[in-house]
Design a protein around this motif. Structure first.
Motif, PDB file in Angstrom:
ATOM      1  N   TYR A 160       8.984  10.131   5.935  1.00 49.19           N
ATOM      2  CA  TYR A 160      10.199   9.477   5.448  1.00 49.19           C
ATOM      3  C   TYR A 160      10.432   9.791   3.969  1.00 49.19           C
ATOM      4  N   ARG A 161       9.365   9.746   3.160  1.00 48.50           N
ATOM      5  CA  ARG A 161       9.494  10.045   1.733  1.00 48.50           C
ATOM      6  C   ARG A 161       9.885  11.500   1.499  1.00 48.50           C
ATOM      7  N   ALA A 162       9.352  12.389   2.322  1.00 49.60           N
ATOM      8  CA  ALA A 162       9.597  13.817   2.122  1.00 49.60           C
ATOM      9  C   ALA A 162      10.977  14.255   2.595  1.00 49.60           C
ATOM     10  N   LEU A 163      11.438  13.720   3.720  1.00 50.80           N
ATOM     11  CA  LEU A 163      12.654  14.235   4.351  1.00 50.80           C
ATOM     12  C   LEU A 163      13.847  13.302   4.289  1.00 50.80           C
ATOM     13  N   GLY A 164      13.630  12.042   4.013  1.00 51.47           N
ATOM     14  CA  GLY A 164      14.730  11.086   4.091  1.00 51.47           C
ATOM     15  C   GLY A 164      14.799  10.524   5.504  1.00 51.47           C
ATOM     16  N   LEU A 165      15.578   9.488   5.680  1.00 50.14           N
ATOM     17  CA  LEU A 165      15.575   8.752   6.941  1.00 50.14           C
ATOM     18  C   LEU A 165      16.074   9.569   8.134  1.00 50.14           C
ATOM     19  N   THR A 166      17.260  10.133   8.037  1.00 47.67           N
ATOM     20  CA  THR A 166      17.821  10.813   9.211  1.00 47.67           C
ATOM     21  C   THR A 166      17.014  12.051   9.581  1.00 47.67           C
ATOM     22  N   ARG A 167      16.600  12.837   8.595  1.00 47.82           N
ATOM     23  CA  ARG A 167      15.786  14.026   8.891  1.00 47.82           C
ATOM     24  C   ARG A 167      14.405  13.625   9.412  1.00 47.82           C
ATOM     25  N   ALA A 168      13.849  12.516   8.911  1.00 49.27           N
ATOM     26  CA  ALA A 168      12.547  12.052   9.390  1.00 49.27           C
ATOM     27  C   ALA A 168      12.623  11.657  10.861  1.00 49.27           C
ATOM     28  N   ILE A 169      13.696  10.974  11.242  1.00 50.11           N
ATOM     29  CA  ILE A 169      13.871  10.600  12.649  1.00 50.11           C
ATOM     30  C   ILE A 169      14.002  11.851  13.509  1.00 50.11           C
ATOM     31  N   GLU A 170      14.829  12.799  13.082  1.00 46.98           N
ATOM     32  CA  GLU A 170      14.986  14.050  13.832  1.00 46.98           C
ATOM     33  C   GLU A 170      13.654  14.793  13.942  1.00 46.98           C
ATOM     34  N   PHE A 171      12.934  14.873  12.827  1.00 47.08           N
ATOM     35  CA  PHE A 171      11.663  15.599  12.799  1.00 47.08           C
ATOM     36  C   PHE A 171      10.643  14.965  13.737  1.00 47.08           C
ATOM     37  N   LEU A 172      10.501  13.638  13.676  1.00 43.94           N
ATOM     38  CA  LEU A 172       9.512  12.975  14.516  1.00 43.94           C
ATOM     39  C   LEU A 172       9.926  12.952  15.987  1.00 43.94           C
ATOM     40  N   CYS A 173      11.228  12.938  16.267  1.00 43.79           N
ATOM     41  CA  CYS A 173      11.674  13.049  17.662  1.00 43.79           C
ATOM     42  C   CYS A 173      11.317  14.424  18.220  1.00 43.79           C
ATOM     43  N   GLU A 174      11.431  15.450  17.388  1.00 43.21           N
ATOM     44  CA  GLU A 174      11.152  16.821  17.817  1.00 43.21           C
ATOM     45  C   GLU A 174       9.657  17.111  17.900  1.00 43.21           C
ATOM     46  N   PHE A 175       8.883  16.709  16.885  1.00 42.45           N
ATOM     47  CA  PHE A 175       7.484  17.104  16.794  1.00 42.45           C
ATOM     48  C   PHE A 175       6.496  15.950  16.942  1.00 42.45           C
ATOM     49  N   GLY A 176       6.979  14.728  17.115  1.00 38.88           N
ATOM     50  CA  GLY A 176       6.082  13.582  17.260  1.00 38.88           C
ATOM     51  C   GLY A 176       5.213  13.706  18.499  1.00 38.88           C
ATOM     52  N   GLY A 177       3.956  13.302  18.370  1.00 37.54           N
ATOM     53  CA  GLY A 177       3.020  13.395  19.478  1.00 37.54           C
ATOM     54  C   GLY A 177       2.354  14.756  19.584  1.00 37.54           C
ATOM     55  N   THR A 178       2.560  15.625  18.597  1.00 37.13           N
ATOM     56  CA  THR A 178       1.955  16.953  18.626  1.00 37.13           C
ATOM     57  C   THR A 178       0.995  17.128  17.461  1.00 37.13           C
ATOM     58  N   ASN A 179       0.209  18.170  17.573  1.00 38.13           N
ATOM     59  CA  ASN A 179      -0.748  18.531  16.539  1.00 38.13           C
ATOM     60  C   ASN A 179      -0.136  19.702  15.767  1.00 38.13           C
ATOM     61  N   VAL A 180       0.203  19.499  14.507  1.00 36.02           N
ATOM     62  CA  VAL A 180       0.934  20.493  13.726  1.00 36.02           C
ATOM     63  C   VAL A 180       0.052  21.029  12.611  1.00 36.02           C
ATOM     64  N   HIS A 236      -6.269  17.174   8.093  1.00 34.09           N
ATOM     65  CA  HIS A 236      -7.702  17.430   8.269  1.00 34.09           C
ATOM     66  C   HIS A 236      -8.111  18.556   7.320  1.00 34.09           C
ATOM     67  N   PRO A 237      -9.202  18.390   6.550  1.00 35.01           N
ATOM     68  CA  PRO A 237      -9.537  19.357   5.497  1.00 35.01           C
ATOM     69  C   PRO A 237      -9.880  20.763   5.987  1.00 35.01           C
ATOM     70  N   TYR A 238     -10.454  20.905   7.166  1.00 34.44           N
ATOM     71  CA  TYR A 238     -10.881  22.229   7.622  1.00 34.44           C
ATOM     72  C   TYR A 238      -9.830  22.946   8.464  1.00 34.44           C
ATOM     73  N   SER A 239      -9.249  22.236   9.395  1.00 34.82           N
ATOM     74  CA  SER A 239      -8.287  22.890  10.289  1.00 34.82           C
ATOM     75  C   SER A 239      -6.882  22.926   9.713  1.00 34.82           C
ATOM     76  N   ARG A 240      -6.627  22.100   8.671  1.00 33.57           N
ATOM     77  CA  ARG A 240      -5.297  21.989   8.068  1.00 33.57           C
ATOM     78  C   ARG A 240      -4.278  21.525   9.099  1.00 33.57           C
ATOM     79  N   ARG A 241      -4.732  20.759  10.075  1.00 32.45           N
ATOM     80  CA  ARG A 241      -3.853  20.235  11.123  1.00 32.45           C
ATOM     81  C   ARG A 241      -3.660  18.731  10.955  1.00 32.45           C
ATOM     82  N   LEU A 242      -2.594  18.259  11.559  1.00 36.43           N
ATOM     83  CA  LEU A 242      -2.233  16.851  11.465  1.00 36.43           C
ATOM     84  C   LEU A 242      -1.624  16.426  12.790  1.00 36.43           C
ATOM     85  N   SER A 243      -2.062  15.295  13.304  1.00 38.03           N
ATOM     86  CA  SER A 243      -1.453  14.745  14.516  1.00 38.03           C
ATOM     87  C   SER A 243      -0.292  13.852  14.098  1.00 38.03           C
TER      88      SER A 243
END
Length: 141
Positions: A25-45, A76-83
């Motif tokens: 939310y801080r990085a993208l703003g409200l509307t973009r955060a909702i769009e981003f999490l709807c698209e990529f939420g629940g994934t390992n990025v 995560h420090p080694y894989s640079r991934r985030l759920s």
């Protein structure tokens, strides 16, 4: 959902969010955060410098840089991934914020019908928001 009109309202929303949706939310703003999490939420990025793999079509280079900076403490420090969590955290927080904001304007039944909730749950949300807004002063004894 009504979007907050002033900075104080945005700070209120931010206060109720879990850490990762708050960072998005801080990085993208409200509307973009909702769009981003709807698209990529629940994934390992993978969030690594210079790598935008599956985020390339969705985020601009600037947005990705802001997002990477904001999410750095959670990666995560080694894989640079985030759920990434699903978007429901952000959407529920917005819904609850709307319910509390409209408490003076609408009855319990109207809000329950509008948000497809029980009147008891709407009342609980109103109480929770009122308790957060006006915390009880500790007793003397």
């Amino acid at each position: 959902m009504k979007l907050p009109k002033n900075k104080d309202d945005k700070d209120d929303i931010e206060r109720y969010l879990p850490p990762i949706p708050r960072a998005v939310y801080r990085a993208l703003g409200l509307t973009r955060a909702i769009e981003f999490l709807c698209e990529f939420g629940g994934t390992n990025v993978r969030i690594a410098a210079g790598e935008r793999s599956k985020l390339i079509p969705f985020l601009s280079a600037d947005e990705f840089a802001h997002l990477r900076t904001s999410l750095e403490p959670h990666v995560h420090p080694y894989s640079r991934r985030l759920s990434l969590p699903k978007s429901d955290h952000l959407l529920k927080t917005m819904r609850n914020f709307d319910i509390a904001a409209q408490a003076d304007c609408q009855s319990l039944k109207e809000q329950a019908r509008q948000y497809n909730l029980t009147t008891r749950w709407v009342l609980e949300l109103r109480k929770k928001h009122a308790a957060d807004e006006f915390p009880q002063q500790p007793g003397l004894f």
